[in-house]
Design a protein around this motif. Structure first.
Motif, PDB file in Angstrom:
ATOM      1  N   ILE A 141      33.541  10.928 135.973  1.00 10.76           N
ATOM      2  CA  ILE A 141      33.857   9.665 135.307  1.00 10.76           C
ATOM      3  C   ILE A 141      34.721   8.791 136.210  1.00 10.76           C
ATOM      4  O   ILE A 141      34.492   7.581 136.341  1.00 10.76           O
ATOM      5  N   GLN A 142      35.698   9.404 136.870  1.00 13.38           N
ATOM      6  CA  GLN A 142      36.555   8.635 137.770  1.00 13.38           C
ATOM      7  C   GLN A 142      35.773   8.083 138.955  1.00 13.38           C
ATOM      8  O   GLN A 142      35.978   6.942 139.369  1.00 13.38           O
ATOM      9  N   SER A 143      34.854   8.862 139.500  1.00 10.60           N
ATOM     10  CA  SER A 143      34.055   8.358 140.617  1.00 10.60           C
ATOM     11  C   SER A 143      33.121   7.253 140.159  1.00 10.60           C
ATOM     12  O   SER A 143      32.876   6.283 140.882  1.00 10.60           O
ATOM     13  N   TRP A 144      32.586   7.362 138.946  1.00 13.30           N
ATOM     14  CA  TRP A 144      31.743   6.297 138.397  1.00 13.30           C
ATOM     15  C   TRP A 144      32.546   5.021 138.222  1.00 13.30           C
ATOM     16  O   TRP A 144      32.080   3.935 138.561  1.00 13.30           O
ATOM     17  N   GLN A 145      33.776   5.139 137.697  1.00 13.39           N
ATOM     18  CA  GLN A 145      34.629   3.957 137.526  1.00 13.39           C
ATOM     19  C   GLN A 145      34.960   3.324 138.871  1.00 13.39           C
ATOM     20  O   GLN A 145      34.953   2.096 139.001  1.00 13.39           O
ATOM     21  N   PHE A 146      35.229   4.126 139.879  1.00  8.32           N
ATOM     22  CA  PHE A 146      35.499   3.597 141.206  1.00  8.32           C
ATOM     23  C   PHE A 146      34.275   2.878 141.768  1.00  8.32           C
ATOM     24  O   PHE A 146      34.382   1.801 142.362  1.00  8.32           O
ATOM     25  N   ALA A 147      33.109   3.463 141.561  1.00  5.66           N
ATOM     26  CA  ALA A 147      31.883   2.847 142.066  1.00  5.66           C
ATOM     27  C   ALA A 147      31.599   1.522 141.361  1.00  5.66           C
ATOM     28  O   ALA A 147      31.080   0.587 141.984  1.00  5.66           O
ATOM     29  N   MET A 148      31.944   1.419 140.099  1.00  2.76           N
ATOM     30  CA  MET A 148      31.707   0.168 139.372  1.00  2.76           C
ATOM     31  C   MET A 148      32.657  -0.936 139.843  1.00  2.76           C
ATOM     32  O   MET A 148      32.341  -2.115 139.746  1.00  2.76           O
ATOM     33  N   LYS A 149      33.819  -0.556 140.374  1.00  5.35           N
ATOM     34  CA  LYS A 149      34.769  -1.548 140.886  1.00  5.35           C
ATOM     35  C   LYS A 149      34.393  -2.028 142.283  1.00  5.35           C
ATOM     36  O   LYS A 149      34.826  -3.086 142.710  1.00  5.35           O
ATOM     37  N   THR A 150      33.618  -1.239 142.996  1.00  2.00           N
ATOM     38  CA  THR A 150      33.201  -1.594 144.350  1.00  2.00           C
ATOM     39  C   THR A 150      31.761  -2.108 144.270  1.00  2.00           C
ATOM     40  O   THR A 150      30.837  -1.331 144.048  1.00  2.00           O
ATOM     41  N   PRO A 151      31.561  -3.414 144.444  1.00  2.00           N
ATOM     42  CA  PRO A 151      30.224  -3.986 144.205  1.00  2.00           C
ATOM     43  C   PRO A 151      29.117  -3.398 145.075  1.00  2.00           C
ATOM     44  O   PRO A 151      28.026  -3.124 144.594  1.00  2.00           O
ATOM     45  N   GLU A 152      29.360  -3.197 146.363  1.00  2.00           N
ATOM     46  CA  GLU A 152      28.292  -2.696 147.229  1.00  2.00           C
ATOM     47  C   GLU A 152      27.934  -1.250 146.929  1.00  2.00           C
ATOM     48  O   GLU A 152      26.808  -0.820 147.111  1.00  2.00           O
TER      49      GLU A 152
END
Length: 84
Positions: free
Chosen positions: A34-45
């Motif tokens: 979940i934390q990695s998904w949230q991080f990925a959603m904050k990073t557009p590329e």
């Protein structure tokens, strides 16, 4: 005379502890995902590519369509129509 009763308390306690440890580890893995998904959603590329992969994974595993007849036949229905 000793009673012929088998005491399974130690076995049950050990199984409970093992299951609790398993759930704890699975919960940690889920939290990291979940934390990695949230991080990925904050990073557009990174977010677009990760979101597409996650969508494909969910569609292939969790949201696969199974007809009602398959589920009912696997549960034992349709084998004897009288009992349905």
């Amino acid at each position: 005379m000793t009673p012929y009763i088998q005491n399974n308390q130690n076995y049950l306690a050990e199984e409970f502890r093992r299951f609790e440890n398993y759930l704890l580890q699975e919960s940690r893995i889920a939290l990291l995902k979940i934390q990695s998904w949230q991080f990925a959603m904050k990073t557009p590329e990174v977010g677009a590519h990760y979101q597409q992969e996650a969508t494909d994974m969910v569609k292939k595993s969790l949201l696969s369509f199974v007809p009602n007849s398959f589920v009912l036949s696997e549960e034992g229905y349709y084998f004897k129509p009288i009992f349905n």
